[in-house]
Design a protein around this motif. Structure first.
Motif, mmCIF file in Angstrom:
data_model
loop_
_atom_site.group_PDB
_atom_site.id
_atom_site.type_symbol
_atom_site.label_atom_id
_atom_site.label_comp_id
_atom_site.label_asym_id
_atom_site.label_seq_id
_atom_site.Cartn_x
_atom_site.Cartn_y
_atom_site.Cartn_z
ATOM 1 N N PHE A 1 -40.288 8.078 9.247
ATOM 2 C CA PHE A 1 -38.891 8.295 8.803
ATOM 3 C C PHE A 1 -37.849 6.963 9.417
ATOM 4 N N GLU A 2 -38.281 5.885 9.145
ATOM 5 C CA GLU A 2 -37.558 4.597 9.639
ATOM 6 C C GLU A 2 -36.234 4.671 8.929
ATOM 7 N N ALA A 3 -36.097 4.943 7.777
ATOM 8 C CA ALA A 3 -34.743 5.058 7.008
ATOM 9 C C ALA A 3 -33.883 6.048 7.430
ATOM 10 N N VAL A 4 -34.256 7.038 8.194
ATOM 11 C CA VAL A 4 -33.436 8.060 8.662
ATOM 12 C C VAL A 4 -32.772 7.321 9.913
ATOM 13 N N VAL A 5 -33.726 6.844 10.842
ATOM 14 C CA VAL A 5 -33.376 6.090 11.997
ATOM 15 C C VAL A 5 -32.023 4.944 11.850
ATOM 16 N N GLN A 6 -32.325 4.303 10.911
ATOM 17 C CA GLN A 6 -31.415 3.070 10.647
ATOM 18 C C GLN A 6 -30.041 3.747 9.897
ATOM 19 N N LYS A 7 -30.098 4.960 9.139
ATOM 20 C CA LYS A 7 -28.956 5.596 8.846
ATOM 21 C C LYS A 7 -28.066 5.921 9.710
ATOM 22 N N ALA A 8 -28.952 6.658 10.719
ATOM 23 C CA ALA A 8 -28.064 7.332 12.058
ATOM 24 C C ALA A 8 -27.731 6.099 12.729
ATOM 25 N N HIS A 9 -28.149 4.967 12.931
ATOM 26 C CA HIS A 9 -27.508 3.791 13.710
ATOM 27 C C HIS A 9 -26.229 3.456 12.858
ATOM 28 N N ARG A 10 -26.285 3.404 11.546
ATOM 29 C CA ARG A 10 -25.085 2.994 11.101
ATOM 30 C C ARG A 10 -24.085 4.129 11.299
ATOM 31 N N HIS B 1 -27.441 16.763 9.653
ATOM 32 C CA HIS B 1 -26.979 17.065 11.128
ATOM 33 C C HIS B 1 -26.364 15.741 11.732
ATOM 34 N N ILE B 2 -26.899 14.619 11.229
ATOM 35 C CA ILE B 2 -26.343 13.460 11.996
ATOM 36 C C ILE B 2 -24.855 13.158 11.545
ATOM 37 N N ARG B 3 -24.748 13.447 10.037
ATOM 38 C CA ARG B 3 -23.468 13.189 9.590
ATOM 39 C C ARG B 3 -22.365 14.342 10.323
ATOM 40 N N ASP B 4 -22.922 15.465 10.655
ATOM 41 C CA ASP B 4 -22.081 16.277 11.274
ATOM 42 C C ASP B 4 -21.831 16.113 12.757
ATOM 43 N N ILE B 5 -22.631 15.176 13.395
ATOM 44 C CA ILE B 5 -22.354 14.884 14.722
ATOM 45 C C ILE B 5 -21.241 13.493 14.677
ATOM 46 N N ALA B 6 -21.457 12.931 13.663
ATOM 47 C CA ALA B 6 -20.416 11.756 13.401
ATOM 48 C C ALA B 6 -19.142 12.111 12.998
ATOM 49 N N GLU B 7 -18.853 13.368 12.253
ATOM 50 C CA GLU B 7 -17.619 13.803 12.098
ATOM 51 C C GLU B 7 -17.006 14.559 12.843
ATOM 52 N N LYS B 8 -17.839 15.240 13.719
ATOM 53 C CA LYS B 8 -17.385 16.463 14.548
ATOM 54 C C LYS B 8 -16.892 15.902 15.888
ATOM 55 N N TYR B 9 -17.969 15.088 16.480
ATOM 56 C CA TYR B 9 -17.962 14.671 17.763
ATOM 57 C C TYR B 9 -17.430 13.281 18.094
ATOM 58 N N THR C 1 -13.561 10.357 22.821
ATOM 59 C CA THR C 1 -15.227 10.148 22.799
ATOM 60 C C THR C 1 -15.542 8.856 22.689
ATOM 61 N N GLN C 2 -16.618 8.364 22.984
ATOM 62 C CA GLN C 2 -17.230 7.196 22.672
ATOM 63 C C GLN C 2 -17.533 7.095 21.219
ATOM 64 N N ASP C 3 -17.615 5.833 20.400
ATOM 65 C CA ASP C 3 -17.659 5.519 19.278
ATOM 66 C C ASP C 3 -19.284 5.670 18.951
ATOM 67 N N MET C 4 -20.065 6.413 19.805
ATOM 68 C CA MET C 4 -21.585 6.307 19.788
ATOM 69 C C MET C 4 -21.901 7.751 20.376
ATOM 70 N N ALA C 5 -22.694 8.489 19.767
ATOM 71 C CA ALA C 5 -23.335 9.605 20.521
ATOM 72 C C ALA C 5 -24.782 9.750 20.196
ATOM 73 N N LEU C 6 -25.439 10.666 21.009
ATOM 74 C CA LEU C 6 -26.942 10.748 21.347
ATOM 75 C C LEU C 6 -27.412 11.879 20.663
ATOM 76 N N LEU C 7 -28.450 11.847 20.072
ATOM 77 C CA LEU C 7 -29.120 13.026 19.315
ATOM 78 C C LEU C 7 -30.444 13.066 20.137
ATOM 79 N N PHE C 8 -30.412 14.410 21.155
ATOM 80 C CA PHE C 8 -31.712 14.422 21.853
ATOM 81 C C PHE C 8 -32.818 15.220 21.108
ATOM 82 N N VAL C 9 -33.659 14.615 21.242
ATOM 83 C CA VAL C 9 -35.154 15.332 20.705
ATOM 84 C C VAL C 9 -35.780 15.955 21.813
#
Length: 409
Positions: A279-288, A244-252, A258-266
């Motif tokens: 899941f700290e690794a997931v959070v760091q990958k999302a930041h990258r 889902h994070i990869r889809d956000i980065a590729e689509k939006y 748009t800005q080079d950063m997006a927000l994923l709302f939980v």
């Protein structure tokens, strides 16, 4: 030294004894020396008297010259005092006019800045109140965690879950931003439709907010009864959220749109806390990949920051208007200084012309005094020519002043 002839004493000295001759000779030499000394003393006194007379004469001439210089200086000081008084009055009037205009501009600028400062303080007070509400909500995270079970029941349906997350996100954005500062489900140039875009200040590209979240895999983690099932569900959740994070980065994330950063709302504070804890690794990958995971509290805080930035932008626009007015004021002052200097140059030129006219008038007065006293010179003199030249000088300078006055008008 002059020698005295003593040859007339020779007949008398022949009959005297040698001793008497010596005495007489000595006496005569003494008298001659005394006469010479008296002559030298008188000559020195006469030279000293002549030097004293010459010094007295020079001192008298110097005193006369000094008195003439003092008289000329007094006349010059009188004229300078008159001119200083004239220029002082003009300068005082000019300073008064400039001071009045500056006072008016200062008052208007001060009033505008005071109003803007008051508005800024009011906005900051509202922001502090909202931050206090956020702190209170953060303190209630434990109590909100007890309602996770009911929330999971509501979100068991995927369509219902998406509508719920979208609704919470829209409510937070609509409460925090004014109309026109956001857009729900707009269409990008690549055909994709994000859940929300937020307008950024300074005409920057909008910020994308996504409200979708893979809750099925998360529910599988919560429902797992054994460590093996929990590990398998955790791996599945990690894969789902990474996709889902990869889809956000590729689509939006569209460059320039748009800005080079997006927000994923939980939509849950407890889920957000457990993701960051387990899941700290997931959070760091999302930041990258320039995707930031936010909870309702963090989204509200981000909205408040964006709102403050937008208000600061409006204030800066007003500050630019004030700066423009100050620049216009400085341009007016520069023009006023230039015109004042030109006026001063005209005054100096007029003063020189007046001095020349006064000189010609003095010559005419002297000539009139001589005519009144019947003191005419011979035919070869230059009195009549001097009068004609003085009259022509006065007439030419008067005409020049008239032309200058007409040009200045």
């Amino acid at each position: 030294m002059n020698q005295i002839d003593t040859s007339f004493l020779n007949p008398y000295l022949i009959h005297l004894t040698p001793a008497i001759a010596v005495i007489c000779t000595t006496a005569m030499l003494a008298l001659v020396g005394l006469a010479l000394m008296i002559f030298l003393i008188r000559r020195s006194s006469r030279l000293q008297a002549e030097r004293q007379l010459e010094a007295d004469r020079r001192e008298a001439a110097a005193e006369a010259r000094l008195s003439e210089l003092l008289k000329a200086q007094a006349e010059m000081q009188g004229r300078l005092a008159a001119m200083s008084e004239v220029f002082g009055n003009r300068q005082a009037e000019l300073n008064q006019a400039i001071s009045q205009r500056l006072d008016g501009m200062t008052h208007r600028i001060g009033a505008t800045i005071t109003e803007q400062t008051k508005s800024t303080h009011e906005n900051l007070r509202h922001l502090q109140e909202r931050l206090a509400v956020i702190d209170a909500a953060q303190n209630n995270i434990q109590s909100l965690a007890k309602d996770v079970v009911g929330l999971q029941a509501i979100l068991s349906n995927k369509q219902t879950r998406g509508a719920f997350g979208q609704s919470r996100m829209e409510t937070i954005v609509a409460d925090g931003l004014p109309m026109g500062a956001y857009s729900f489900q707009p269409t990008l140039s690549n055909g994709y439709r994000p859940d929300c875009t937020i307008r950024m200040p300074n005409d920057a590209p909008p910020l994308v907010v996504d409200a979708k979240f893979p809750l099925e895999a998360w529910n599988a983690i919560r429902e797992a009864e054994t460590p093996e099932l929990k590990k398998t569900a955790g791996q599945q959740f990690r894969r789902d959220i990474e996709v889902h994070i990869r889809d956000i980065a590729e689509k939006y994330l569209v460059a320039g749109e748009t800005q080079d950063m997006a927000l994923l709302f939980v939509p849950s504070e407890s889920i957000f806390a457990e993701i960051h804890e387990n899941f700290e690794a997931v959070v760091q990958k999302a930041h990258r990949q320039r995707v930031v995971i936010v909870s309702p509290s963090l989204l509200m805080l981000s909205i408040q920051v964006i709102q403050a930035v937008l208000k600061d932008q409006r204030m800066r626009e007003q500050a630019h208007l004030i700066q423009g007015e100050v620049i216009h004021l400085m341009e007016d002052l520069a023009r006023l200084d230039e015109r004042t200097r030109k006026l001063q140059a005209h005054f100096l030129a007029a003063q020189r012309d007046v001095d020349m006219i006064l000189t010609s008038a003095d010559k005419l007065n002297k000539r009139g005094t001589r005519i009144e006293a019947m003191e005419f010179e011979t035919a070869g003199g230059g009195n009549v020519d001097d009068n004609d030249q003085a009259g022509k000088a006065v007439e030419s300078r008067t005409g020049f002043l008239k032309l200058r006055v007409v040009d200045e008008d």
